[in-house]
Design a protein around this motif. Structure first.
Motif, PDB file in Angstrom:
ATOM      1  N   SER A 121       0.975  -1.722   0.100  1.00 26.75           N
ATOM      2  CA  SER A 121       0.157  -0.683   0.032  1.00 26.75           C
ATOM      3  C   SER A 121       1.195   0.686   0.160  1.00 26.75           C
ATOM      4  N   THR A 122       0.255   1.968  -0.449  1.00 29.85           N
ATOM      5  CA  THR A 122       1.188   3.421  -0.338  1.00 29.85           C
ATOM      6  C   THR A 122       0.656   4.822   0.105  1.00 29.85           C
ATOM      7  N   GLU A 123       1.275   5.690   0.456  1.00 32.17           N
ATOM      8  CA  GLU A 123       1.017   6.960   1.174  1.00 32.17           C
ATOM      9  C   GLU A 123      -0.985   7.150   0.441  1.00 32.17           C
ATOM     10  N   ASP A 124      -0.604   7.040  -0.226  1.00 32.01           N
ATOM     11  CA  ASP A 124      -2.004   7.966  -0.730  1.00 32.01           C
ATOM     12  C   ASP A 124      -3.282   6.989  -0.976  1.00 32.01           C
ATOM     13  N   PRO A 125      -4.221   7.937  -0.236  1.00 30.78           N
ATOM     14  CA  PRO A 125      -4.700   6.633  -0.354  1.00 30.78           C
ATOM     15  C   PRO A 125      -5.927   6.272  -0.826  1.00 30.78           C
ATOM     16  N   HIS A 126      -5.955   7.208  -2.033  1.00 29.67           N
ATOM     17  CA  HIS A 126      -7.396   6.391  -3.090  1.00 29.67           C
ATOM     18  C   HIS A 126      -6.072   5.715  -3.861  1.00 29.67           C
ATOM     19  N   PHE A 127      -5.184   5.387  -4.424  1.00 28.36           N
ATOM     20  CA  PHE A 127      -4.452   4.245  -5.055  1.00 28.36           C
ATOM     21  C   PHE A 127      -4.530   2.957  -4.449  1.00 28.36           C
ATOM     22  N   GLY A 128      -5.001   2.830  -2.967  1.00 33.61           N
ATOM     23  CA  GLY A 128      -5.500   1.734  -1.883  1.00 33.61           C
ATOM     24  C   GLY A 128      -4.135   0.467  -1.739  1.00 33.61           C
ATOM     25  N   SER A 129      -4.418  -0.886  -1.825  1.00 30.66           N
ATOM     26  CA  SER A 129      -3.801  -1.465  -1.856  1.00 30.66           C
ATOM     27  C   SER A 129      -3.764  -2.718  -2.679  1.00 30.66           C
ATOM     28  N   ILE A 130      -2.094  -3.381  -2.510  1.00 29.99           N
ATOM     29  CA  ILE A 130      -2.763  -4.338  -4.085  1.00 29.99           C
ATOM     30  C   ILE A 130      -1.517  -5.875  -3.359  1.00 29.99           C
ATOM     31  N   THR A 131      -2.459  -7.212  -4.255  1.00 25.07           N
ATOM     32  CA  THR A 131      -1.371  -8.301  -3.686  1.00 25.07           C
ATOM     33  C   THR A 131      -0.720  -8.633  -4.778  1.00 25.07           C
ATOM     34  N   LEU A 132       0.620  -8.449  -4.709  1.00 21.86           N
ATOM     35  CA  LEU A 132       1.472  -8.952  -6.164  1.00 21.86           C
ATOM     36  C   LEU A 132       1.231 -10.269  -5.956  1.00 21.86           C
ATOM     37  N   ASP A 133       1.129 -11.434  -6.951  1.00 21.10           N
ATOM     38  CA  ASP A 133       1.517 -13.112  -6.645  1.00 21.10           C
ATOM     39  C   ASP A 133       3.411 -13.243  -7.644  1.00 21.10           C
ATOM     40  N   LEU A 134       4.296 -12.346  -6.630  1.00 20.04           N
ATOM     41  CA  LEU A 134       4.947 -12.832  -7.191  1.00 20.04           C
ATOM     42  C   LEU A 134       6.288 -13.948  -6.765  1.00 20.04           C
ATOM     43  N   GLY A 135       5.469 -14.968  -6.503  1.00 16.85           N
ATOM     44  CA  GLY A 135       6.190 -16.546  -6.197  1.00 16.85           C
ATOM     45  C   GLY A 135       7.246 -16.329  -5.372  1.00 16.85           C
ATOM     46  N   GLU A 136       8.719 -16.756  -5.704  1.00 20.34           N
ATOM     47  CA  GLU A 136       9.665 -16.543  -5.256  1.00 20.34           C
ATOM     48  C   GLU A 136      10.837 -15.893  -4.947  1.00 20.34           C
ATOM     49  N   ARG A 137      10.344 -15.020  -5.925  1.00 18.41           N
ATOM     50  CA  ARG A 137      10.155 -13.271  -5.925  1.00 18.41           C
ATOM     51  C   ARG A 137      10.199 -12.293  -5.127  1.00 18.41           C
ATOM     52  N   ALA A 138       9.250 -13.088  -4.193  1.00 19.65           N
ATOM     53  CA  ALA A 138       8.204 -11.852  -3.047  1.00 19.65           C
ATOM     54  C   ALA A 138       9.491 -11.940  -1.930  1.00 19.65           C
ATOM     55  N   GLN A 139       9.709 -12.551  -1.607  1.00 12.99           N
ATOM     56  CA  GLN A 139      10.524 -13.040  -0.618  1.00 12.99           C
ATOM     57  C   GLN A 139      12.068 -11.857  -0.773  1.00 12.99           C
ATOM     58  N   VAL A 140      12.462 -11.523  -1.780  1.00 16.89           N
ATOM     59  CA  VAL A 140      13.583 -11.164  -2.284  1.00 16.89           C
ATOM     60  C   VAL A 140      12.875  -9.866  -2.299  1.00 16.89           C
ATOM     61  N   TRP A 141      11.959  -9.205  -2.783  1.00 12.87           N
ATOM     62  CA  TRP A 141      11.451  -7.934  -3.267  1.00 12.87           C
ATOM     63  C   TRP A 141      11.073  -7.149  -1.294  1.00 12.87           C
ATOM     64  N   ALA A 142      10.788  -7.937  -1.052  1.00 15.79           N
ATOM     65  CA  ALA A 142       9.991  -7.873   0.166  1.00 15.79           C
ATOM     66  C   ALA A 142      11.491  -7.344   0.993  1.00 15.79           C
ATOM     67  N   ALA A 143      12.074  -8.018   1.313  1.00 12.50           N
ATOM     68  CA  ALA A 143      14.061  -7.732   1.750  1.00 12.50           C
ATOM     69  C   ALA A 143      14.665  -6.380   1.530  1.00 12.50           C
ATOM     70  N   SER A 144      14.379  -6.419  -0.046  1.00 14.58           N
ATOM     71  CA  SER A 144      14.979  -5.272  -0.873  1.00 14.58           C
ATOM     72  C   SER A 144      13.994  -3.637  -0.429  1.00 14.58           C
ATOM     73  N   LEU A 145      13.238  -3.984  -0.671  1.00 14.67           N
ATOM     74  CA  LEU A 145      11.903  -2.930  -0.513  1.00 14.67           C
ATOM     75  C   LEU A 145      12.284  -1.870   1.240  1.00 14.67           C
ATOM     76  N   ARG A 146      13.233  -2.765   2.028  1.00 14.39           N
ATOM     77  CA  ARG A 146      13.764  -2.726   3.768  1.00 14.39           C
ATOM     78  C   ARG A 146      14.608  -1.486   3.299  1.00 14.39           C
ATOM     79  N   ARG A 147      14.998  -1.526   2.309  1.00 10.38           N
ATOM     80  CA  ARG A 147      15.773   0.404   2.242  1.00 10.38           C
ATOM     81  C   ARG A 147      15.647   1.235   2.291  1.00 10.38           C
ATOM     82  N   LEU A 148      14.102   1.313   1.522  1.00  6.44           N
ATOM     83  CA  LEU A 148      13.012   2.232   1.837  1.00  6.44           C
ATOM     84  C   LEU A 148      13.153   3.389   2.918  1.00  6.44           C
ATOM     85  N   GLY A 149      13.184   2.606   3.413  1.00  8.74           N
ATOM     86  CA  GLY A 149      13.102   2.996   5.349  1.00  8.74           C
ATOM     87  C   GLY A 149      11.392   3.197   5.776  1.00  8.74           C
TER      88      GLY A 149
END
Length: 152
Positions: A121-149
Protein backbone atom coordinates in the motif's frame (compact mmCIF):
# COMPACT_ATOMS: atom_id res chain seq x y z
CA UNK A 1 -49.06 15.84 -48.14
CA UNK A 2 -46.13 13.52 -47.53
CA UNK A 3 -46.01 14.45 -43.80
CA UNK A 4 -49.71 13.71 -43.41
CA UNK A 5 -49.16 10.35 -45.08
CA UNK A 6 -46.29 9.55 -42.65
CA UNK A 7 -48.36 10.51 -39.61
CA UNK A 8 -51.26 8.42 -40.87
CA UNK A 9 -48.92 5.48 -41.57
CA UNK A 10 -47.43 5.61 -38.07
CA UNK A 11 -50.90 5.89 -36.55
CA UNK A 12 -52.00 2.89 -38.59
CA UNK A 13 -48.98 0.89 -37.43
CA UNK A 14 -49.60 1.75 -33.80
CA UNK A 15 -53.25 0.70 -34.17
CA UNK A 16 -52.14 -2.88 -34.90
CA UNK A 17 -52.34 -4.92 -31.69
CA UNK A 18 -48.85 -5.36 -30.18
CA UNK A 19 -47.15 -2.97 -32.61
CA UNK A 20 -46.44 -0.38 -29.91
CA UNK A 21 -44.67 -2.97 -27.78
CA UNK A 22 -42.73 -4.22 -30.79
CA UNK A 23 -41.56 -0.69 -31.63
CA UNK A 24 -40.56 -0.08 -28.00
CA UNK A 25 -38.64 -3.35 -27.96
CA UNK A 26 -36.89 -2.48 -31.21
CA UNK A 27 -35.98 0.96 -29.86
CA UNK A 28 -34.61 -0.58 -26.64
CA UNK A 29 -32.57 -3.10 -28.60
CA UNK A 30 -31.05 -0.36 -30.74
CA UNK A 31 -30.21 1.69 -27.62
CA UNK A 32 -28.52 -1.30 -25.95
CA UNK A 33 -26.47 -2.01 -29.09
CA UNK A 34 -25.37 1.64 -29.26
CA UNK A 35 -24.27 1.57 -25.60
CA UNK A 36 -22.41 -1.71 -26.24
CA UNK A 37 -20.60 -0.18 -29.23
CA UNK A 38 -19.66 2.89 -27.18
CA UNK A 39 -18.30 0.78 -24.31
CA UNK A 40 -16.21 -1.31 -26.73
CA UNK A 41 -14.89 1.81 -28.48
CA UNK A 42 -13.78 3.30 -25.15
CA UNK A 43 -12.12 0.04 -24.08
CA UNK A 44 -14.23 -0.21 -20.97
CA UNK A 45 -14.85 -3.58 -19.36
CA UNK A 46 -11.88 -5.26 -20.99
CA UNK A 47 -9.52 -7.47 -19.03
CA UNK A 48 -6.34 -5.40 -19.16
CA UNK A 49 -3.04 -7.12 -18.33
CA UNK A 50 0.64 -6.17 -18.46
CA UNK A 51 1.90 -8.20 -21.41
CA UNK A 52 5.58 -8.45 -20.46
CA UNK A 53 8.52 -6.60 -18.89
CA UNK A 54 8.77 -4.25 -21.87
CA UNK A 55 5.15 -3.21 -21.37
CA UNK A 56 5.81 -2.66 -17.64
CA UNK A 57 8.83 -0.47 -18.50
CA UNK A 58 6.69 1.56 -20.92
CA UNK A 59 4.03 2.06 -18.24
CA UNK A 60 6.71 3.25 -15.80
CA UNK A 61 8.07 5.72 -18.35
CA UNK A 62 4.54 6.95 -19.04
CA UNK A 63 3.88 7.41 -15.31
CA UNK A 64 7.13 9.26 -14.63
CA UNK A 65 9.34 10.53 -17.40
CA UNK A 66 12.92 9.36 -16.95
CA UNK A 67 12.15 6.41 -14.65
CA UNK A 68 14.46 3.81 -16.20
CA UNK A 69 13.97 0.47 -14.43
CA UNK A 70 16.87 -1.93 -14.10
CA UNK A 71 14.81 -4.62 -12.37
CA UNK A 72 11.20 -5.67 -13.01
CA UNK A 73 8.94 -8.13 -11.18
CA UNK A 74 5.59 -8.94 -12.76
CA UNK A 75 2.64 -10.36 -10.88
CA UNK A 76 1.77 -13.84 -12.17
CA UNK A 77 -1.70 -12.64 -13.17
CA UNK A 78 -0.12 -9.59 -14.90
CA UNK A 79 -2.29 -7.11 -12.98
CA UNK A 80 0.64 -5.35 -11.31
CA UNK A 81 4.39 -4.94 -11.26
CA UNK A 82 7.29 -3.67 -9.17
CA UNK A 83 10.13 -1.82 -10.87
CA UNK A 84 13.41 -0.53 -9.44
CA UNK A 85 15.65 2.07 -11.07
CA UNK A 86 19.39 2.59 -10.62
CA UNK A 87 18.77 5.20 -7.89
CA UNK A 88 17.02 2.56 -5.77
CA UNK A 89 13.53 4.00 -6.23
CA UNK A 90 10.75 1.43 -6.45
CA UNK A 91 7.63 2.03 -8.53
CA UNK A 92 4.44 0.06 -8.01
CA UNK A 93 2.14 -0.32 -11.01
CA UNK A 94 -1.36 -1.70 -10.54
CA UNK A 95 -4.42 -2.12 -12.66
CA UNK A 96 -7.06 0.53 -12.08
CA UNK A 97 -10.17 -0.27 -14.12
CA UNK A 98 -9.20 -0.53 -17.77
CA UNK A 99 -5.96 1.38 -17.24
CA UNK A 100 -2.92 1.29 -14.99
CA UNK A 101 -1.85 3.57 -12.16
CA UNK A 102 1.65 3.93 -10.73
CA UNK A 103 3.22 5.31 -7.55
CA UNK A 104 6.80 5.49 -6.34
CA UNK A 105 7.02 3.82 -2.94
CA UNK A 106 8.50 6.01 -0.21
CA UNK A 107 8.75 3.40 2.54
CA UNK A 108 8.29 -0.26 3.30
CA UNK A 109 5.68 0.36 6.02
CA UNK A 110 2.85 -0.75 3.72
CA UNK A 111 4.54 -4.01 2.71
CA UNK A 112 3.31 -7.37 4.01
CA UNK A 113 4.78 -10.70 2.94
CA UNK A 114 2.78 -13.94 2.98
CA UNK A 115 4.72 -16.74 1.30
CA UNK A 116 4.81 -15.85 -2.41
CA UNK A 117 2.42 -12.93 -2.04
CA UNK A 118 3.50 -9.37 -1.36
CA UNK A 119 0.79 -6.92 -0.29
CA UNK A 120 1.69 -3.27 -0.83
CA UNK A 121 0.00 0.00 0.00
CA UNK A 122 1.11 3.58 -0.50
CA UNK A 123 0.65 6.84 1.36
CA UNK A 124 -2.02 7.75 -1.20
CA UNK A 125 -5.38 6.50 0.18
CA UNK A 126 -6.95 6.70 -3.30
CA UNK A 127 -4.37 4.28 -4.72
CA UNK A 128 -5.39 1.51 -2.33
CA UNK A 129 -3.44 -1.66 -1.75
CA UNK A 130 -2.62 -4.57 -4.01
CA UNK A 131 -1.44 -8.11 -3.44
CA UNK A 132 1.09 -9.26 -6.00
CA UNK A 133 1.81 -12.93 -6.61
CA UNK A 134 5.55 -12.81 -7.18
CA UNK A 135 6.28 -16.43 -6.26
CA UNK A 136 9.82 -17.01 -4.98
CA UNK A 137 10.77 -13.42 -5.83
CA UNK A 138 8.34 -12.03 -3.23
CA UNK A 139 10.81 -12.57 -0.37
CA UNK A 140 13.64 -10.91 -2.28
CA UNK A 141 11.51 -7.88 -3.12
CA UNK A 142 10.13 -7.62 0.44
CA UNK A 143 13.66 -7.63 1.86
CA UNK A 144 14.85 -5.05 -0.67
CA UNK A 145 11.97 -2.72 0.20
CA UNK A 146 13.42 -2.32 3.69
CA UNK A 147 16.05 -0.03 2.15
CA UNK A 148 13.29 2.51 1.56
CA UNK A 149 12.92 3.25 5.27
CA UNK A 150 9.77 3.71 7.33
CA UNK A 151 7.15 6.46 7.13
CA UNK A 152 7.20 8.95 9.94
Amino acid sequence: MRQAFSAVSISALLAIPGAGIALQSLGSLIAVLLVFALVRALGMGSDVRIADEAAARALAEEARCGFDPIEVALDRARIGALLRNSAGEVMLIRRHGARFAARVLSSHAGARLDRGFLTLSTEDPHFGSITLDLGERAQVWAASLRRLGVRA
